[in-house]
Design a protein around this motif. Sequence first.
Motif, PDB file in Angstrom:
ATOM      1  N   ALA A 116       0.817  -1.219   0.000  1.00 56.23           N
ATOM      2  CA  ALA A 116       0.000   0.000   0.000  1.00 56.23           C
ATOM      3  C   ALA A 116       0.847   1.263   0.000  1.00 56.23           C
ATOM      4  CB  ALA A 116      -0.934   0.002   1.195  1.00 56.23           C
ATOM      5  N   GLU A 117       0.411   2.191  -0.787  1.00 58.24           N
ATOM      6  CA  GLU A 117       0.949   3.550  -0.770  1.00 58.24           C
ATOM      7  C   GLU A 117       0.186   4.350   0.285  1.00 58.24           C
ATOM      8  OE1 GLU A 117       2.862   6.976  -2.926  1.00 58.24           O
ATOM      9  OE2 GLU A 117       3.065   4.876  -3.371  1.00 58.24           O
ATOM     10  N   ASP A 118      -1.120   4.040   0.417  1.00 59.06           N
ATOM     11  CA  ASP A 118      -1.968   4.765   1.350  1.00 59.06           C
ATOM     12  C   ASP A 118      -3.113   3.870   1.804  1.00 59.06           C
ATOM     13  OD1 ASP A 118      -2.647   6.924   2.879  1.00 59.06           O
ATOM     14  OD2 ASP A 118      -3.443   8.123   1.250  1.00 59.06           O
ATOM     15  N   VAL A 119      -3.477   3.973   3.078  1.00 58.88           N
ATOM     16  CA  VAL A 119      -4.638   3.294   3.644  1.00 58.88           C
ATOM     17  C   VAL A 119      -5.425   4.349   4.392  1.00 58.88           C
ATOM     18  CG1 VAL A 119      -5.444   1.558   5.287  1.00 58.88           C
ATOM     19  CG2 VAL A 119      -3.452   1.080   3.870  1.00 58.88           C
ATOM     20  N   ALA A 120      -6.714   4.510   4.037  1.00 61.66           N
ATOM     21  CA  ALA A 120      -7.537   5.544   4.652  1.00 61.66           C
ATOM     22  C   ALA A 120      -8.756   4.918   5.315  1.00 61.66           C
ATOM     23  CB  ALA A 120      -7.979   6.556   3.603  1.00 61.66           C
ATOM     24  N   LEU A 121      -9.074   5.363   6.515  1.00 57.94           N
ATOM     25  CA  LEU A 121     -10.268   4.927   7.228  1.00 57.94           C
ATOM     26  C   LEU A 121     -11.477   5.554   6.562  1.00 57.94           C
ATOM     27  CD1 LEU A 121     -11.554   3.546   9.706  1.00 57.94           C
ATOM     28  CD2 LEU A 121     -11.159   5.671  10.954  1.00 57.94           C
ATOM     29  N   GLN A 122     -12.490   4.746   6.249  1.00 56.76           N
ATOM     30  CA  GLN A 122     -13.715   5.240   5.635  1.00 56.76           C
ATOM     31  C   GLN A 122     -14.696   5.589   6.743  1.00 56.76           C
ATOM     32  OE1 GLN A 122     -14.259   5.292   1.844  1.00 56.76           O
ATOM     33  NE2 GLN A 122     -12.236   5.752   2.631  1.00 56.76           N
ATOM     34  N   LEU A 123     -14.848   6.873   7.020  1.00 56.65           N
ATOM     35  CA  LEU A 123     -15.673   7.332   8.140  1.00 56.65           C
ATOM     36  C   LEU A 123     -17.163   7.167   7.895  1.00 56.65           C
ATOM     37  CD1 LEU A 123     -13.694  10.515   9.170  1.00 56.65           C
ATOM     38  CD2 LEU A 123     -13.690   8.281  10.257  1.00 56.65           C
ATOM     39  N   SER A 124     -17.576   6.888   6.683  1.00 54.39           N
ATOM     40  CA  SER A 124     -19.002   6.726   6.406  1.00 54.39           C
ATOM     41  C   SER A 124     -19.577   5.531   7.151  1.00 54.39           C
ATOM     42  CB  SER A 124     -19.235   6.570   4.905  1.00 54.39           C
ATOM     43  OG  SER A 124     -18.566   5.420   4.432  1.00 54.39           O
ATOM     44  N   ARG A 125     -18.740   4.597   7.600  1.00 55.56           N
ATOM     45  CA  ARG A 125     -19.206   3.424   8.328  1.00 55.56           C
ATOM     46  C   ARG A 125     -19.446   3.712   9.813  1.00 55.56           C
ATOM     47  NH1 ARG A 125     -18.883  -2.085   6.439  1.00 55.56           N
ATOM     48  NH2 ARG A 125     -19.210  -2.465   8.621  1.00 55.56           N
ATOM     49  N   ILE A 126     -18.933   4.812  10.307  1.00 52.78           N
ATOM     50  CA  ILE A 126     -19.088   5.112  11.731  1.00 52.78           C
ATOM     51  C   ILE A 126     -20.479   5.692  11.942  1.00 52.78           C
ATOM     52  CG2 ILE A 126     -18.268   6.522  13.645  1.00 52.78           C
ATOM     53  CD1 ILE A 126     -15.488   6.320  12.432  1.00 52.78           C
ATOM     54  N   GLU A 127     -21.280   5.049  12.817  1.00 54.39           N
ATOM     55  CA  GLU A 127     -22.660   5.463  13.011  1.00 54.39           C
ATOM     56  C   GLU A 127     -22.795   6.590  14.018  1.00 54.39           C
ATOM     57  OE1 GLU A 127     -24.818   1.945  13.915  1.00 54.39           O
ATOM     58  OE2 GLU A 127     -24.304   1.010  12.011  1.00 54.39           O
ATOM     59  N   SER A 128     -21.984   6.585  15.045  1.00 56.11           N
ATOM     60  CA  SER A 128     -22.095   7.660  16.026  1.00 56.11           C
ATOM     61  C   SER A 128     -20.737   7.913  16.663  1.00 56.11           C
ATOM     62  CB  SER A 128     -23.110   7.304  17.111  1.00 56.11           C
ATOM     63  OG  SER A 128     -22.658   6.207  17.844  1.00 56.11           O
ATOM     64  N   ILE A 129     -20.471   9.165  16.911  1.00 57.61           N
ATOM     65  CA  ILE A 129     -19.240   9.566  17.567  1.00 57.61           C
ATOM     66  C   ILE A 129     -19.622  10.512  18.699  1.00 57.61           C
ATOM     67  CG2 ILE A 129     -17.084  10.853  17.335  1.00 57.61           C
ATOM     68  CD1 ILE A 129     -17.014  10.048  14.420  1.00 57.61           C
ATOM     69  N   THR A 130     -19.118  10.251  19.891  1.00 56.51           N
ATOM     70  CA  THR A 130     -19.340  11.160  20.993  1.00 56.51           C
ATOM     71  C   THR A 130     -18.211  12.170  20.974  1.00 56.51           C
ATOM     72  OG1 THR A 130     -20.353   9.398  22.266  1.00 56.51           O
ATOM     73  CG2 THR A 130     -19.629  11.343  23.483  1.00 56.51           C
ATOM     74  N   PHE A 131     -18.546  13.434  20.822  1.00 56.04           N
ATOM     75  CA  PHE A 131     -17.540  14.480  20.687  1.00 56.04           C
ATOM     76  C   PHE A 131     -17.843  15.591  21.661  1.00 56.04           C
ATOM     77  CE2 PHE A 131     -16.192  18.499  18.652  1.00 56.04           C
ATOM     78  CZ  PHE A 131     -14.833  18.279  18.669  1.00 56.04           C
ATOM     79  N   THR A 132     -16.872  15.933  22.493  1.00 55.63           N
ATOM     80  CA  THR A 132     -17.011  17.046  23.410  1.00 55.63           C
ATOM     81  C   THR A 132     -15.930  18.060  23.071  1.00 55.63           C
ATOM     82  OG1 THR A 132     -17.756  15.530  25.119  1.00 55.63           O
ATOM     83  CG2 THR A 132     -17.075  17.714  25.836  1.00 55.63           C
ATOM     84  N   PRO A 133     -16.312  19.230  22.551  1.00 56.50           N
ATOM     85  CA  PRO A 133     -15.318  20.247  22.214  1.00 56.50           C
ATOM     86  C   PRO A 133     -14.504  20.643  23.447  1.00 56.50           C
ATOM     87  CG  PRO A 133     -17.481  20.844  21.344  1.00 56.50           C
ATOM     88  CD  PRO A 133     -17.674  19.656  22.238  1.00 56.50           C
ATOM     89  N   SER A 134     -13.276  21.059  23.224  1.00 50.16           N
ATOM     90  CA  SER A 134     -12.385  21.388  24.338  1.00 50.16           C
ATOM     91  C   SER A 134     -12.922  22.529  25.186  1.00 50.16           C
ATOM     92  CB  SER A 134     -10.994  21.726  23.816  1.00 50.16           C
ATOM     93  OG  SER A 134     -11.054  22.834  22.950  1.00 50.16           O
ATOM     94  N   ARG A 135     -13.608  23.495  24.592  1.00 53.82           N
ATOM     95  CA  ARG A 135     -14.171  24.604  25.375  1.00 53.82           C
ATOM     96  C   ARG A 135     -15.262  24.108  26.326  1.00 53.82           C
ATOM     97  NH1 ARG A 135     -14.678  30.031  21.762  1.00 53.82           N
ATOM     98  NH2 ARG A 135     -12.486  30.585  22.012  1.00 53.82           N
ATOM     99  N   ALA A 136     -16.046  23.139  25.881  1.00 55.98           N
ATOM    100  CA  ALA A 136     -17.094  22.587  26.746  1.00 55.98           C
ATOM    101  C   ALA A 136     -16.466  21.879  27.945  1.00 55.98           C
ATOM    102  CB  ALA A 136     -17.976  21.623  25.968  1.00 55.98           C
ATOM    103  N   ARG A 137     -15.350  21.172  27.728  1.00 54.07           N
ATOM    104  CA  ARG A 137     -14.668  20.505  28.864  1.00 54.07           C
ATOM    105  C   ARG A 137     -14.120  21.535  29.839  1.00 54.07           C
ATOM    106  NH1 ARG A 137     -12.534  16.641  24.782  1.00 54.07           N
ATOM    107  NH2 ARG A 137     -10.939  18.188  24.437  1.00 54.07           N
ATOM    108  N   GLU A 138     -13.591  22.662  29.298  1.00 55.51           N
ATOM    109  CA  GLU A 138     -13.058  23.714  30.168  1.00 55.51           C
ATOM    110  C   GLU A 138     -14.171  24.336  30.994  1.00 55.51           C
ATOM    111  OE1 GLU A 138     -11.105  26.385  27.495  1.00 55.51           O
ATOM    112  OE2 GLU A 138      -9.577  24.927  26.970  1.00 55.51           O
TER     113      GLU A 138
END
Length: 131
Positions: free
Chosen positions: A103-125
């Motif tokens: 392989a020259e390149d291997v990329a994760l296909q994010l279309s398969r991810i159904e949900s991601i829990t994301f907390t912005p850094s300002r919200a944590r602060e």
Amino acid sequence: MQNLFIGKGNLGDSPKLKHVAGRSGDFTVASMRVMFGRYGQTEDGGVEQVGGFWREVEIYGAKAEACAKHLRKGARVLVIGEEREFTATDDDGNEVQVIKVVAEDVALQLSRIESITFTPSRARETEAAEV
């Protein structure tokens, strides 16, 4: 590249990382098995998997380390590289032809991810300040 390979597939297992000594110094290799599906159209116009094939995929250097760190079994990946044919010996001592994708390149296909829990850094602060 002589034998350009581009395919989307799923990892059969998490990548295995190894360090190899070469002529020009040490380098890192990540190897992984990927199932590439073949799809066809159904009579009602839908799409279904009609087969597939497994390939051993190898990638080198910093990209190998990134693959080992971020990819896990079942991940959907896009692989761009070159197919190469090798002669190997199986468990019975017979020589067999093996096709690998370097392989020259291997990329994760994010279309398969159904949900991601994301907390912005300002919200944590803000949460930390309120406590």
